[in-house]
Design a protein around this motif. Structure first.
Motif, PDB file in Angstrom:
ATOM      1  N   PRO A   7       0.847  -1.201   0.000  1.00 46.89           N
ATOM      2  CA  PRO A   7       0.000   0.000   0.000  1.00 46.89           C
ATOM      3  C   PRO A   7       0.884   1.253   0.000  1.00 46.89           C
ATOM      4  CG  PRO A   7      -0.797  -1.587   1.605  1.00 46.89           C
ATOM      5  CD  PRO A   7       0.521  -2.118   1.093  1.00 46.89           C
ATOM      6  N   LYS A   8       0.476   2.265  -0.766  1.00 48.37           N
ATOM      7  CA  LYS A   8       1.304   3.467  -0.925  1.00 48.37           C
ATOM      8  C   LYS A   8       0.969   4.545   0.115  1.00 48.37           C
ATOM      9  CE  LYS A   8       1.910   5.004  -5.169  1.00 48.37           C
ATOM     10  NZ  LYS A   8       1.586   5.427  -6.561  1.00 48.37           N
ATOM     11  N   GLU A 152      -5.186   9.503  -5.692  1.00 41.75           N
ATOM     12  CA  GLU A 152      -5.433   8.279  -6.449  1.00 41.75           C
ATOM     13  C   GLU A 152      -4.268   7.299  -6.331  1.00 41.75           C
ATOM     14  OE1 GLU A 152      -6.482   9.548 -10.425  1.00 41.75           O
ATOM     15  OE2 GLU A 152      -8.274  10.581  -9.681  1.00 41.75           O
ATOM     16  N   PHE A 154      -3.132   5.968  -3.650  1.00 42.66           N
ATOM     17  CA  PHE A 154      -2.510   5.954  -2.322  1.00 42.66           C
ATOM     18  C   PHE A 154      -3.464   5.372  -1.282  1.00 42.66           C
ATOM     19  CE2 PHE A 154       0.125   9.102  -4.473  1.00 42.66           C
ATOM     20  CZ  PHE A 154       1.390   8.726  -4.050  1.00 42.66           C
ATOM     21  N   ASP A 155      -2.898   4.811  -0.211  1.00 47.18           N
ATOM     22  CA  ASP A 155      -3.691   4.132   0.818  1.00 47.18           C
ATOM     23  C   ASP A 155      -3.614   4.809   2.182  1.00 47.18           C
ATOM     24  OD1 ASP A 155      -4.321   1.358  -0.640  1.00 47.18           O
ATOM     25  OD2 ASP A 155      -2.288   1.996  -1.135  1.00 47.18           O
ATOM     26  N   TYR A 156      -2.473   5.451   2.451  1.00 48.80           N
ATOM     27  CA  TYR A 156      -2.271   6.130   3.737  1.00 48.80           C
ATOM     28  C   TYR A 156      -1.868   7.562   3.460  1.00 48.80           C
ATOM     29  CZ  TYR A 156      -2.384   1.591   6.001  1.00 48.80           C
ATOM     30  OH  TYR A 156      -2.785   0.367   6.457  1.00 48.80           O
ATOM     31  N   GLY A 181     -10.834   7.475   0.398  1.00 44.39           N
ATOM     32  CA  GLY A 181     -10.685   6.161   1.017  1.00 44.39           C
ATOM     33  C   GLY A 181      -9.351   5.894   1.690  1.00 44.39           C
ATOM     34  N   LEU A 182      -8.556   6.942   1.927  1.00 46.37           N
ATOM     35  CA  LEU A 182      -7.260   6.735   2.580  1.00 46.37           C
ATOM     36  C   LEU A 182      -7.414   6.717   4.091  1.00 46.37           C
ATOM     37  CD1 LEU A 182      -6.613   8.137  -0.275  1.00 46.37           C
ATOM     38  CD2 LEU A 182      -4.383   8.636   0.730  1.00 46.37           C
ATOM     39  N   LYS A 183      -6.478   6.045   4.766  1.00 47.87           N
ATOM     40  CA  LYS A 183      -6.372   6.111   6.223  1.00 47.87           C
ATOM     41  C   LYS A 183      -5.514   7.331   6.523  1.00 47.87           C
ATOM     42  CE  LYS A 183      -7.518   1.807   8.142  1.00 47.87           C
ATOM     43  NZ  LYS A 183      -8.972   1.945   8.175  1.00 47.87           N
ATOM     44  N   SER A 287       2.268  -0.784   6.252  1.00 53.91           N
ATOM     45  CA  SER A 287       2.075  -1.002   4.817  1.00 53.91           C
ATOM     46  C   SER A 287       2.554  -2.407   4.412  1.00 53.91           C
ATOM     47  CB  SER A 287       2.835   0.060   4.019  1.00 53.91           C
ATOM     48  OG  SER A 287       2.921  -0.305   2.661  1.00 53.91           O
TER      49      SER A 287
END
Length: 329
Positions: A7-8, A152, A154-156, A181-183, A287
């Motif tokens: 996860p990015k 777009e 990315f996750d965190y 939708g990121l943390k 991650s």
């Protein structure tokens, strides 16, 4: 190279160039009335005076800014990442951008008309650092400058606490990240910043933050409690709470689970970047799918290395040693 499957992590913060300056004693701090160990915002004129006054001193110029430091750590652990900030079209701005690219951090930099921000870091012989920071272009970024498209893929999303002075920006960035939708992770930055911006921070933590990093002083300023009680208070308001207690390590809490992470490292040369690198190690560990305790140990490993050097950069050899140690965690 980066493992594309991780996860990015995206960071937003003040894009600063650090001018690390080794002092022989504390007289310059007194002369410029800078409280030891603090981060004080200064105007362009005072910043230039400080640079002149320390002309003959040993200096090292590196990229700085709390979250930019953290992304540097994340990238070197092999996790793909990016950085959002603003610089000017000047030498310092070009230096900053080229360093991001060199470290394989995807740059999302707005170009402003002022001067690139710089932090004169005055390091006393005991390793404590005191910052006189001229933010320059770093603070010219407004809420409208955060393009929802940057999130777009990315996750965190790690937010630098120093941005809290820019109320509209920090809330808008957090809101857009959540919508995408990121943390959201927040590092509280500095106790004096926390004290001055409690309302904004409460708003941010209550509505957007999943992971909160604080050191002892920041946690106290934020909750009015000692470390372990502060940890409980923070954990009741977000998913993961982290309170760092210097040489005593760090506490992590999620739900009813709690861990103490012992500190790593030895001689303190300069504490710059310790918190940034702890956050970097921990987020990179998360991650990579590590359990929280192991992710915390990776954070402690990085923090323990960075306090042994001047500035917030490690060389290739240090990174190789860290990777070897990571495999043993």
């Amino acid at each position: 190279m980066h493992n594309v499957d991780y996860p990015k992590i995206l960071g937003i913060g003040n894009a600063l160039v650090d001018i690390m300056t080794l002092l022989r004693d504390e007289s310059i701090l007194q002369e410029f009335r800078l409280p030891k160990g603090s981060m004080t915002l200064v105007g362009r004129e005072l910043s230039e005076k400080m640079q002149e006054k320390t002309n003959g001193f040993e200096k090292k110029i590196t990229t700085g800014g709390s979250v930019a430091n953290a992304m540097n750590g994340v990238a070197n652990l092999g996790v793909p990442c990016g950085f959002v900030g603003s610089v000017a079209e000047d030498d310092m701005g070009r230096f900053f951008e080229s360093k991001l690219e060199e470290n394989r951090i995807e740059p999302f930099l707005k170009k402003m008309d002022t001067r690139t921000g710089r932090a004169v870091a005055l390091i006393t012989p005991d390793g404590e650092r005191t910052f006189g920071t001229y933010l320059g272009a770093a603070v010219d970024m407004g809420a409208d400058d955060v393009d929802p498209k940057v999130f777009e893929g990315f996750d965190y999303f790690l937010i630098e606490g120093y941005l809290v002075q820019n109320y509209a920006l920090i809330l808008e960035a957090a809101r857009k990240a959540k919508t995408a939708g990121l943390k959201v992770a927040l590092d509280l930055a500095s106790y004096n910043v926390v004290e001055a911006n409690l309302e904004v921070l409460n708003d941010l933590v209550n509505n957007y933050v999943d992971i909160l990093f604080a050191n002892e002083e920041e946690a106290k300023a934020f909750t009015d409690k000692e470390p372990e009680e502060a940890l409980d208070a923070i954990a009741s308001r977000c998913d993961i709470a982290v309170v760092k207690v210097g040489s005593k390590g760090a506490f992590i809490k999620q739900g009813t689970s709690k861990w103490h992470i012992p500190a790593k490292g030895n001689k303190v040369v300069d504490t710059t970047g310790a918190g940034d690198f702890f956050a970097a190690g921990m987020l990179a560990g998360i991650s990579k799918g590590y359990e929280l305790e192991k992710a915390g140990r990776l954070g402690a490993l990085l923090a323990g290395r960075i306090i042994g050097v001047v500035g917030a950069q490690l060389d290739a050899e240090a990174w190789n040693e860290i990777k070897a140690a990571e495999a043993q965690l």
